[in-house]
Every structure is written in structure tokens, then in C-alpha cells.
Design a protein around this motif. Structure first.
Motif, PDB file in Angstrom:
ATOM      1  N   ASP A  64       0.774  -1.048   0.096  1.00 30.54           N
ATOM      2  CA  ASP A  64      -0.119  -0.004   0.148  1.00 30.54           C
ATOM      3  C   ASP A  64       0.871   1.218  -0.053  1.00 30.54           C
ATOM      4  O   ASP A  64       0.362   2.216  -0.540  1.00 30.54           O
ATOM      5  N   TRP A  65       2.149   1.395   0.717  1.00 28.86           N
ATOM      6  CA  TRP A  65       3.017   2.375   0.680  1.00 28.86           C
ATOM      7  C   TRP A  65       3.530   2.455  -0.647  1.00 28.86           C
ATOM      8  O   TRP A  65       4.092   3.619  -0.741  1.00 28.86           O
ATOM      9  N   TYR A  66       3.642   1.406  -1.170  1.00 30.75           N
ATOM     10  CA  TYR A  66       4.482   1.664  -2.690  1.00 30.75           C
ATOM     11  C   TYR A  66       3.610   2.821  -3.396  1.00 30.75           C
ATOM     12  O   TYR A  66       4.217   3.183  -4.616  1.00 30.75           O
ATOM     13  N   ASN A  67       2.481   3.092  -3.301  1.00 36.94           N
ATOM     14  CA  ASN A  67       1.831   3.970  -4.072  1.00 36.94           C
ATOM     15  C   ASN A  67       0.857   4.922  -3.030  1.00 36.94           C
ATOM     16  O   ASN A  67       1.795   5.553  -2.096  1.00 36.94           O
ATOM     17  N   ASN A  68      -0.283   5.330  -3.185  1.00 36.99           N
ATOM     18  CA  ASN A  68      -0.828   6.414  -2.519  1.00 36.99           C
ATOM     19  C   ASN A  68      -1.626   6.178  -1.478  1.00 36.99           C
ATOM     20  O   ASN A  68      -2.805   5.848  -1.548  1.00 36.99           O
TER      21      ASN A  68
END
Length: 278
Positions: A64-68
Motif C-alpha cells: 500500500d505504501w508503494y503508491n498513494n
């Protein structure tokens, strides 16, 4: 999951993070916005019956942290509160039974503890490194601040008969030794947390409470893939098993079942009980 939720008339899902993976070539990690088609393709359009009626108490995982990640919080606050993620750290209180027994649910984001930003040099992990830096989570002081937040909440909830912590990364066996994760188990055991629920590792495992160690550590991350386990568990499924964890709780006992759903006829492969703090 739908069958179990319907049979037990479940009240909610504990969603332990990595909510939106890449699912085909050209797809992206996480979500890009509150309008991302993945909200329907991976969540709303997938889970039916009772699972589409009850809240999903959610935390963030590394994917989830890899994106927004902000978009997931925004979606929860402004679009559909059933996907319940009002913040990356939050506390819920619930009251059950005729005596209104108090349960404290402490939801934490363990990404700050699991990853050392200086080690995130692989191409696929660069976005995670950038995000942690953007939010100021890449310093040792930030980690200490989050640990203090957790300890403060544990202190505040000492009047709760049940304290349950939910995080993404596992604390089963040797998996608890990853970077700053080593600081969590002593806190949980000092303040007599009853159980810790986690995901991340794609397997089903358990470390039982025992003399001098009051916490039961659950790991349920085998919803869609399987991989190696955390060494040092008290129980774990064999390789190549998909499944989930189901629990019921009242004022005197939590009953849990690990369910093997690899085949079209799911079955309980391990079950047991957890008892309250007092």
C-alpha cells in the motif's frame, strides 16, 4: 470467508494490510487515488454476502505504501467508511456481553519498524523509501515517536479486559527479529496484550501464549499465495496451503480457527482459545 461470515453472522473483518497488489502485467501497486478502478476490482466487486455488509478494519502494508497510502485514508473518511482506515494508527473500543466487557483494538502501521530506509535500494522498493521519507518516517526519532504512541495507548487501555493489537508484519518466532520489530514484543508482553494479528508473510502460523509470555501471535497471510514460513512457530500449515483465520470473542474467551480453503471444500485445520488479560 463468505460462508464462515454468514454462518457466524460476523461483525467485522480485520484486514491486516497489503490491500491492493499488482494482479496483472502493467498493473500498479496499491491505489493511485480514490477513483482507482482497483477499489471495485479488488475489494467492492469481489467480496459478497455478509462480507459486503460489515466493516473492514484495515491497516496499511508495504504494498500500500508503494503508491498513494493517503488515498486509502481519504477513501475511508470521505467515500466508504466500511473500508475503515481513518489513520495509519488508530484505536477502537468495543463492548460485549451483558457486563459490557471492554475490548481495546490498537491498529498500528509496522512498515516504519520493519524497513531500514538505508537498505531499500532495490528498484521495486524505491517508492517505499521515497514514501517513508515524504512522511518523515525514515528517521530513528520517528520510530521512537511511534513506539511511544503505542506504549501510551497500551497504558491508557490497562482497564480493558481484552487488548488486541493489529499490525501488518508478523511477530511469530524469528520474524520478530527484523530491524525495529524487536521492540514490539517486549512492549506487548509488558502490558499484557492478549493477541497480536498480522499478515505480510504468505502462510498461516501461530505462536502460543505461555508461561512468562502472555501474548498469542497470529499470522494469516495466505489468502492468495504461499511462501516460506517464520522459523520458531508453535504451529503452521504445510506448504501450498491457502486459507484464512476466523475468530469469535466474548467476555471470557476468544475461539479461533485456521481454515484451509485450498480446495472447494474448506476445512478447519487448527483451532484453539485465547483468554483475557484478567
Amino acid at each position: 470467508m463468505e460462508a464462515w461470515a454468514q454462518y457466524y453472522h460476523d461483525d467485522f473483518v480485520l484486514n491486516t494490510g497489503d490491500n491492493f497488489y499488482i494482479s496483472y502485467v502493467g498493473d500498479h501497486e496499491g491505489v493511485t487515488s480514490v477513483d482507482d478502478p482497483k477499489w471495485n476490482r479488488i475489494w467492492k466487486g469481489v467480496y459478497k454476502g455478509r462480507l459486503a455488509e460489515i466493516p473492514w478494519y484495515t491497516i496499511a502494508g508495504n504494498h500500500d505504501w508503494y503508491n498513494n497510502i493517503t488515498a486509502q485514508v481519504d477513501y475511508s473518511l470521505n467515500y466508504d467508511s466500511r473500508f475503515f482506515l481513518p489513520s495509519t494508527y488508530y484505536v477502537r473500543e468495543s463492548y460485549i456481553g451483558p457486563d459490557k466487557t471492554k475490548i481495546a483494538w490498537i491498529h498500528i502501521d509496522t512498515d516504519i519498524f520493519y524497513y531500514n530506509s538505508t537498505d531499500l535500494e532495490e528498484t521495486e522498493k524505491i517508492p517505499l523509501k521515497q514514501q517513508l521519507k515524504k512522511f518523515g518516517w525514515d528517521s530513528l526519532q520517528a520510530k521512537e515517536d511511534k513506539l511511544k504512541w503505542i506504549e501510551d495507548r497500551l497504558v491508557e487501555q490497562q482497564n480493558s479486559k481484552w487488548i488486541i493489537v493489529v499490525g501488518h508484519h508478523p511477530l511469530v518466532g524469528l520474524c520478530a527479529m527484523q530491524y525495529y520489530m524487536v521492540r514490539l514484543r517486549p512492549l506487548f508482553e509488558k502490558y499484557r496484550v492478549a493477541a497480536y494479528f498480522s499478515g505480510h508473510a504468505h502462510t498461516l502460523q501461530l505462536e502460543l501464549a505461555k508461561l512468562g509470555q502472555p501474548v498469542t501471535y497470529f499470522l494469516s497471510g495466505a489468502g492468495s499465495r504461499m511462501e516460506e514460513r517464520c522459523p520458531g512457530q508453535d504451529w503452521g500449515v504445510p506448504d501450498k496451503v491457502l486459507g484464512f483465520l476466523h475468530t469469535t470473542i466474548n467476555d471470557t474467551v476468544m475461539t479461533y480457527e485456521y481454515v484451509d480453503s485450498t480446495t472447494l471444500e474448506p476445512k478447519v485445520v487448527y483451532k484453539g482459545h485465547v483468554y483475557p488479560r484478567y
